[in-house]
Enzyme design. Structure first.
Site, PDB file in Angstrom:
ATOM      1  CG  ASP A   1       7.236 -15.867   4.055  1.00 48.64           C
ATOM      2  OD1 ASP A   1       7.114 -15.918   5.294  1.00 48.64           O
ATOM      3  OD2 ASP A   1       6.487 -15.221   3.305  1.00 48.64           O
ATOM      4  CB  ALA A   2      13.460 -17.599   2.147  1.00 49.32           C
ATOM      5  CD  GLU A   3      15.837 -21.487   7.538  1.00 44.81           C
ATOM      6  OE1 GLU A   3      16.259 -22.394   8.254  1.00 44.81           O
ATOM      7  OE2 GLU A   3      16.382 -21.164   6.458  1.00 44.81           O
TER       8      GLU A   3
ATOM      9  CG  ASP B   1       8.889 -21.242   1.103  1.00 41.23           C
ATOM     10  OD1 ASP B   1       7.917 -21.618   1.775  1.00 41.23           O
ATOM     11  OD2 ASP B   1       8.893 -20.226   0.385  1.00 41.23           O
TER      12      ASP B   1
ATOM     13  CB  SER C   1     -28.585 -23.807  14.237  1.00 38.48           C
ATOM     14  OG  SER C   1     -29.898 -23.455  14.490  1.00 38.48           O
TER      15      SER C   1
ATOM     16  CE  LYS D   1     -24.898 -16.763  14.185  1.00 31.95           C
ATOM     17  NZ  LYS D   1     -24.760 -16.998  12.744  1.00 31.95           N
TER      18      LYS D   1
ATOM     19  NE  ARG E   1     -25.709 -26.766  12.453  1.00 26.37           N
ATOM     20  CZ  ARG E   1     -26.920 -26.626  11.910  1.00 26.37           C
ATOM     21  NH1 ARG E   1     -27.034 -26.418  10.616  1.00 26.37           N
ATOM     22  NH2 ARG E   1     -27.992 -26.708  12.668  1.00 26.37           N
TER      23      ARG E   1
ATOM     24  CD  GLU F   1     -19.099 -20.299  11.108  1.00 23.37           C
ATOM     25  OE1 GLU F   1     -19.341 -21.249  11.885  1.00 23.37           O
ATOM     26  OE2 GLU F   1     -19.963 -19.729  10.441  1.00 23.37           O
TER      27      GLU F   1
ATOM     28  CE  LYS G   1     -20.783 -19.834  21.658  1.00 28.85           C
ATOM     29  NZ  LYS G   1     -19.597 -20.436  21.039  1.00 28.85           N
TER      30      LYS G   1
ATOM     31  CB  CYS H   1     -19.292  -9.469 -32.817  1.00 31.33           C
ATOM     32  SG  CYS H   1     -20.856 -10.311 -32.528  1.00 31.33           S
TER      33      CYS H   1
ATOM     34  CB  CYS I   1     -19.060 -13.091 -30.827  1.00 33.20           C
ATOM     35  SG  CYS I   1     -18.987 -11.813 -29.569  1.00 33.20           S
TER      36      CYS I   1
HETATM   37  S1  IVH Z   1     -21.837 -21.657  18.751  1.00 33.56           S
HETATM   38  C1  IVH Z   1     -24.456 -24.923  20.118  1.00 33.56           C
HETATM   39  N1  IVH Z   1     -20.253 -19.637  18.241  1.00 33.56           N
HETATM   40  O1  IVH Z   1     -23.529 -19.798  13.797  1.00 33.56           O
HETATM   41  C2  IVH Z   1     -23.761 -23.702  19.647  1.00 33.56           C
HETATM   42  N2  IVH Z   1     -21.587 -20.500  16.479  1.00 33.56           N
HETATM   43  O2  IVH Z   1     -26.510 -20.145  13.932  1.00 33.56           O
HETATM   44  C3  IVH Z   1     -23.590 -23.688  18.211  1.00 33.56           C
HETATM   45  N3  IVH Z   1     -21.257 -19.378  14.341  1.00 33.56           N
HETATM   46  O3  IVH Z   1     -23.763 -23.216  13.005  1.00 33.56           O
HETATM   47  C4  IVH Z   1     -22.722 -22.705  17.634  1.00 33.56           C
HETATM   48  N4  IVH Z   1     -19.740 -17.945  15.034  1.00 33.56           N
HETATM   49  O4  IVH Z   1     -21.783 -21.890  12.104  1.00 33.56           O
HETATM   50  C5  IVH Z   1     -21.172 -20.493  17.763  1.00 33.56           C
HETATM   51  N5  IVH Z   1     -18.787 -17.853  17.923  1.00 33.56           N
HETATM   52  C6  IVH Z   1     -19.687 -18.715  17.440  1.00 33.56           C
HETATM   53  C7  IVH Z   1     -20.092 -18.696  16.099  1.00 33.56           C
HETATM   54  C8  IVH Z   1     -21.051 -19.599  15.654  1.00 33.56           C
HETATM   55  C9  IVH Z   1     -20.439 -18.381  13.997  1.00 33.56           C
HETATM   56  C10 IVH Z   1     -22.205 -20.056  13.440  1.00 33.56           C
HETATM   57  C11 IVH Z   1     -22.080 -21.550  13.427  1.00 33.56           C
HETATM   58  C12 IVH Z   1     -23.427 -22.095  13.781  1.00 33.56           C
HETATM   59  C13 IVH Z   1     -24.308 -20.929  13.486  1.00 33.56           C
HETATM   60  C14 IVH Z   1     -25.528 -20.996  14.385  1.00 33.56           C
END
Ligand code: IVH
Length: 676
Positions: free
Chosen positions: A42-44, A46, A91, A125, A146, A186, A302, A423, A443
């Site tokens: 860390d010192a290096e 800094d 979402s 998540k 978002r 995130e 996914k 008090c 008080c």
């Molecule tokens: S994918 C189109 N991956 O969850 C796909 N979201 O309920 C959109 N989140 O707004 C998001 N971890 O804030 C994705 N590994 C992850 C995630 C993630 C957390 C949150 C994100 C999103 C919300 C959706």
């Protein structure tokens, strides 16, 4: 390596050195904050950072928002700009059981018209705040929240302060830097960072955050990025918006490319899974959940192949190719050992359940606020009760409910005291309000809270003025009001417990050093109800001087962007009270000076004249002189009307009296360090 752009007024060796330092600092930052595998001390680190700061200060033309020095925060904003996301930030639909995920898989195969197994990616998540980071030509140019999915707020300066966010993308041999990419991820605060932050806030009597997600959201939504810079924010990326020049066939590959470009990708992501693997991975993550250093509230599934994702497309709010398989809230039972009543600096009495310590999802919970008397009554919490506590996505720690079947009959109901536990004065509850308050202005608990707030970091920042010391000072009636702090001398302090002449001297020096504050810190420090650091900064910017604020009428206050009617009324009311005006006047009479904000924000010191007095501890006088001059300031030997700042070290001489007589800003070493 790209040739550094050499501006006519920067000598070439300087430009090269700055470029080399930036490259090295970006590299080591990535090793430390993304890979968790530092190569140097860390010192290096800094030392290199200090060298770059000095170079950039001496050659303002070197300024570059992509520089590693840009992580300390920029001047505060009046409000956030908004931006329309090129690709909406959607979402996710939720799944709550294996059956829901099996349905999801069946739906996908039907839509794609295939009987074959689909490959999935499973990701933790993260329970934080979604952000989008836009890179142009490899440089971070914008970051946004978002928002409603279509339009978000621009939080670039705040995001720059997060160490895990690459300011520049790193080009490795086989990874070309994409022309433009919008990376999504995130921002979060881990559990350890959250607990530290809350302890610090509790010590300063600031409201604590309910959970790490609120803490992350609150930290990202600061108008002053210097506040964000002090918060332990982290990042994991998990997707893309628009991307030009990034080649990948699958989501997993895309994450690999992002990792090579320098982005932090959660190491617990698994790709190439079939449906059974996905269900098994959910159980694994659920098992791991308590041990993970951060909060997760489920697993995101996914479709791996990007061509399939495209083909599946999205509904109005969520993609068809992903789903969030949520976890259940973590709950534990424990017993209520007692219900304490705390008195805050505004006199509010808050009942707090003292619990037998219990581990809830990796966090030791030993108390939970019960907010007010109504809340205790509604939940019927009694001393001795067995209660269910939880830390869930949004509420932690919280008493969910009492388990009445476990009552033995020995439980004792709670009653709000009729007198202040600090008090002994009468307490009052205004009709229609949930809060009970101690109304005694003398008080000790309130005075202690006020002084703690005044001396805390975001306010007058008096080094060494901790909770225990303040308890003694108020307890012995040495301090009753802010201004009394500035009357303390070594003789009166030496009489306190555990206070030798040396620490008394240091404290006096720290108090002297804190006399020069920005208007924003002054406003924050005097503890007006509803006025936090942010609001104080907004007020300081809108009024420019204390006089203007003191005399503002309620309409002028309410007309300011970012000041709601409740805050406007509180500020107006505060300055109408004779005792508050008196306290402010006494502060000014005891030598507190309000500095011009530009100097505080660390802008150049061009045209400013400094005089040094007393012994400096962190640097020699010679060094201080050199550093002031390297920022364009001047150092002279004696105080005159032309002096802008007197820097007072320990045992300051007669220059201090003269500066005071002339009304010159007196600053301490830490203030000077800030300016530099
Ligand atoms: S994918 C189109 N991956 O969850 C796909 N979201 O309920 C959109 N989140 O707004 C998001 N971890 O804030 C994705 N590994 C992850 C995630 C993630 C957390 C949150 C994100 C999103 C919300 C959706």
């Amino acid at each position: 390596m790209p040739e550094p752009t050499v501006s006519p007024d920067i000598p070439e060796p300087v430009a090269r050195r700055a470029e080399a330092l930036r490259k090295a600092l970006h590299y080591h930052n990535h090793r430390y904050h993304v890979l968790d595998d530092p190569e140097i001390s860390d010192a290096e680190f800094d030392r290199m950072m200090q060298e770059l700061i000095t170079l950039e200060a001496a050659h303002p033309a070197l300024a570059d928002p992509g520089s590693p020095t840009a992580r300390v925060g920029a001047p505060p904003l009046a409000k956030f700009a908004t931006v329309r996301h090129a690709v909406p930030m959607l979402s996710l639909d939720n799944a709550f059981s294996d059956a829901d995920v099996v349905d999801f898989d069946r739906r996908i195969r039907r839509l794609l018209g295939t009987e074959d197994d689909i490959r999935y990616v499973a990701e933790p998540k993260m329970d934080g705040v979604a952000v989008e980071l836009v890179y142009d030509g490899g440089k971070l140019v914008m970051a946004s929240t978002r928002g409603d999915g279509v339009t978000g707020e621009v939080i670039t300066e705040n995001v720059r302060t997060i160490r895990a966010v690459p300011l520049m993308l790193s080009a490795e041999a086989e990874t070309a830097i994409p022309q433009t990419i919008e990376v999504r991820g995130e921002v979060f605060i881990d559990v350890a960072g959250f607990e530290r932050l809350n302890l610090e806030r509790a010590a300063r009597e600031l409201p604590v955050f309910a959970n790490p997600r609120n803490a992350a959201a609150g930290s990202l939504r600061q108008l002053d990025s210097q506040i964000t810079a002090g918060r332990p924010l982290k990042l994991y990326v998990y997707g893309l918006g628009n991307a030009v020049g990034l080649e990948a066939a699958s989501h997993g590959e895309m994450l690999d490319v992002l990792a090579r470009l320098g982005f932090p990708v959660n190491p617990h992501v698994r790709s190439g899974l079939d449906l059974n693997d996905v269900l098994a991975r959910y159980r694994e993550l659920q098992e791991m959940r308590a041990e993970l250093p951060y909060d997760i509230d489920g697993m995101v599934v996914k479709v791996d192949r990007l061509a399939f994702q495209q083909q599946l497309g999205a509904k109005a709010r969520s993609p068809r190719w992903a789903i969030a398989y949520k976890f259940k809230a973590i709950q534990e039972t424990t017993t209520v050992l007692g219900i304490d009543v705390q008195v805050g600096r505004t006199g509010a009495l808050t009942p707090v359940a003292r619990l037998a310590p219990v581990n809830v999802g990796g966090v030791t919970v030993s108390n939970a606020t019960l907010h007010n008397a109504d809340e205790v009554e509604r939940k019927d919490v009694r001393i001795g009760d067995t209660v269910l506590v939880q830390r869930a996505g949004d509420v932690i720690p919280e008493v969910v409910k009492v388990l009445p079947s476990l009552r033995t009959g020995d439980e004792r109901p709670f009653h709000m005291p009729e007198t202040c536990p600090s008090c002994g004065a009468a307490v009052a509850r205004i009709q229609g309000e949930a809060v009970t308050r101690c109304v005694n202005v003398d008080c000790p608990a309130q005075i202690k809270g006020k002084i703690r707030h005044f001396a805390a970091k975001g306010a007058f920042d008096i080094d060494g003025m901790g909770v225990k010391l303040i308890d003694q000072l108020v307890g012995r009636r040495l301090v009753r009001s802010y201004a009394d702090i500035f009357q303390l001398d070594e003789a009166s302090l030496s009489a306190l417990d555990r206070m030798g002449p040396k620490s008394a001297g240091n404290l006096v020096a720290a108090i002297q050093a804190s006399r020069g504050v920005s208007l924003a810190r002054f406003i924050y420090g005097i503890g007006i109800r509803h006025v936090g650091e942010n609001t104080a900064a907004v007020l300081a910017r809108a009024f420019g001087s204390l006089d203007a604020l003191l005399n503002a009428d309620a309409d002028a206050l309410a007309a300011i962007d970012g000041i709601g009617p409740e805050i406007a009324a509180a500020v107006h009311h505060f300055f109408r009270q004779a005792e508050n005006r008196e306290a402010v006047q006494r502060l000014l009479d005891s030598g507190v000076t309000i500095e011009a904000s530009a100097a505080r924000a660390g802008a150049g010191l061009a045209g400013k004249t400094f005089v040094l007095t007393g012994t400096l501890t962190a640097m020699t006088r010679q060094e201080a002189k050199k550093r002031i001059e390297s920022r364009g300031g001047k150092v002279t030997g004696s105080v005159s009307r032309k002096t802008d700042y007197l820097v007072a070290g320990r045992d300051p001489g007669s220059k201090l009296d003269k500066a005071r007589a002339l009304g010159i800003a007196i600053i301490g070493e830490s203030e000077l360090e800030n300016m530099l």
